[in-house]
Scaffold this motif. Structure first.
Motif, PDB file in Angstrom:
ATOM      1  N   ASN A   1       0.844  -1.283  -0.070  1.00 45.99           N
ATOM      2  CA  ASN A   1      -0.085  -0.048   0.157  1.00 45.99           C
ATOM      3  C   ASN A   1       0.651   1.200   0.039  1.00 45.99           C
ATOM      4  N   VAL A   2       1.945   1.120   0.799  1.00 48.14           N
ATOM      5  CA  VAL A   2       2.534   2.449   0.972  1.00 48.14           C
ATOM      6  C   VAL A   2       3.527   2.750  -0.478  1.00 48.14           C
ATOM      7  N   ARG A   3       3.787   1.613  -1.194  1.00 47.48           N
ATOM      8  CA  ARG A   3       4.278   1.700  -2.528  1.00 47.48           C
ATOM      9  C   ARG A   3       3.512   2.347  -3.499  1.00 47.48           C
ATOM     10  N   ASP A   4       2.289   1.911  -3.206  1.00 45.36           N
ATOM     11  CA  ASP A   4       1.280   2.588  -4.310  1.00 45.36           C
ATOM     12  C   ASP A   4       1.188   4.064  -3.918  1.00 45.36           C
ATOM     13  N   ILE A   5       1.059   4.352  -2.721  1.00 43.58           N
ATOM     14  CA  ILE A   5       0.820   5.851  -2.335  1.00 43.58           C
ATOM     15  C   ILE A   5       2.159   6.727  -2.884  1.00 43.58           C
ATOM     16  N   ILE A   6       3.286   6.102  -2.556  1.00 40.91           N
ATOM     17  CA  ILE A   6       4.539   6.754  -3.155  1.00 40.91           C
ATOM     18  C   ILE A   6       4.379   7.049  -4.567  1.00 40.91           C
ATOM     19  N   THR A   7       3.831   6.158  -5.179  1.00 42.83           N
ATOM     20  CA  THR A   7       4.025   6.139  -6.675  1.00 42.83           C
ATOM     21  C   THR A   7       2.712   7.458  -7.252  1.00 42.83           C
ATOM     22  N   ARG A   8       1.856   7.121  -6.420  1.00 47.65           N
ATOM     23  CA  ARG A   8       0.544   8.162  -7.036  1.00 47.65           C
ATOM     24  C   ARG A   8       1.018   9.591  -6.594  1.00 47.65           C
TER      25      ARG A   8
END
Ligand SMILES: C[S@@+](CC[C@H](N)C(=O)[O-])C[C@H]1O[C@@H](n2cnc3c(N)ncnc32)[C@H](O)[C@@H]1O
Length: 323
Positions: A186-193
């Motif tokens: 989830n954190v990875r997706d937050i960073i990407t976004r």
């Protein structure tokens, strides 16, 4: 409603940890006494089946205090696809509204596999008050991170505090970590976004699974960080010593750790004892911010039924490596 069920499970895990023998293993945290024990087993069964909670069961959970209201939350985007199980929300600092970030809670579901195969899911169900306070504190004192390498440990499904450092400070690098793989996905997706939206001040922001008790995870980053921080990570009896050890090894020789956590029985004291034995100097702050202190006094006076100082008021510990 699903998120309420998941939230209740986390509250349950934390309240069990605060009340009884705490352990990193979710199944071991379930108490056995009747009738509370039976009700809690029923609660867990319901989490696994994703059924709705009835009012009666909700009373079994003790944690009903949610937040210090330091961030405003607005819906950023409606669910669009089946895969997009959780809606994106916009978290904006109430005191520093120029700082805002798009987040996604892992509130879709905690499925059977998640619960049975991952070692700790307390970071997957909500942002706990200590994380919220740490995030606010990082914004307020963003100058202290200038040119430093920062690592957040046990940041849960958002690592909100580390994100706040990355959007507000002239930091050298930020690494966001947790031991739970789902949280880190989830954190990875937050960073990407948010990278796409261009909100980070630093280009060096990354995330990864880092288990405090995993020799490889810790040794490959040994001595790398100027600041290590964490929120509400002291209650796990099984991992407290590993947490102290990981903090010590990840920090460079003059590094500091910033730790926010409620007392939770004797767990904060036990952490301090271990940290002193590991040759850390510790400053312990109860009144570290006027606004939080005032809010805390107000909550104590007006909301005794939901607000328990021992479980909810985060103290600040600053750990400095001796020698
Ligand atoms: C109560 S949650 C706190 C999460 C977040 N800091 C917050 O306050 O919202 C504790 C976190 O510690 C993590 N954790 C527990 N044991 C760990 C370990 N041995 N190594 C790394 N992370 C661990 C869990 O995955 C969880 O996200």
């Amino acid at each position: 409603m699903e998120s309420r069920v998941a939230d209740a499970e986390a509250r349950e895990a934390q309240s069990a940890a605060a009340e009884g023998p705490a352990s990193g293993d979710a199944s071991q945290r379930l108490p056995v006494s009747e009738p509370l024990g039976a009700a809690r087993w029923k609660l867990l069964r319901q989490v696994l089946k994703q059924k709705h909670l009835d009012d009666c069961l909700r009373h079994v959970s003790v944690r009903r205090f949610e937040s210090f209201n330091l961030f405003s939350v607005t819906e950023a985007q409606k669910r669009t696809t089946e895969e997009d199980v959780a809606a994106w929300i916009q978290y904006t600092s109430v005191f520093y509204p120029e700082y805002s970030i798009s987040l996604r809670h892992n509130n879709g579901s905690l499925n059977v596999e998640d619960v049975l195969t991952s070692f700790d899911n307390t970071g997957n169900v909500c942002i706990w008050p200590s994380e919220e306070v740490l995030a606010y504190y990082c914004l307020k004192h963003s100058h202290i991170f200038r040119d430093l390498a920062v690592c957040e440990l046990g940041g849960g499904m958002t690592c909100l505090a580390g994100l706040m450092v990355a959007i507000s400070a002239d930091v050298k690098e930020v690494l966001l970590t947790d031991g739970n793989e789902k949280a880190i996905r989830n954190v990875r997706d937050i960073i990407t976004r948010n990278q796409k939206a261009g909100v980070f001040k630093t280009r060096k922001i990354s995330s990864g699974v880092l288990r405090w008790d995993n020799e490889t995870d810790v040794s490959q980053l040994e001595g790398h960080f100027d600041i290590v921080m964490c929120a509400d990570c002291l209650f796990l009896d099984q991992y407290r010593a590993s947490l102290v050890d990981a903090i010590k090894r990840l920090l460079q020789p003059r590094g500091k750790a910033m730790v926010f956590a409620p007392r939770r029985g004797n767990t904060l004291n036990q952490f301090c004892n271990l940290a002193e034995k590991a040759d850390f100097s510790i400053q312990r702050h109860e009144n570290y911010d006027e606004h939080i202190s005032n809010f805390h006094s107000k909550l104590k006076k007006e909301n005794q039924d939901v607000y328990e100082e021992n479980l909810h008021y985060p103290l600040l510990l600053i750990l400095t490596k001796n020698g």
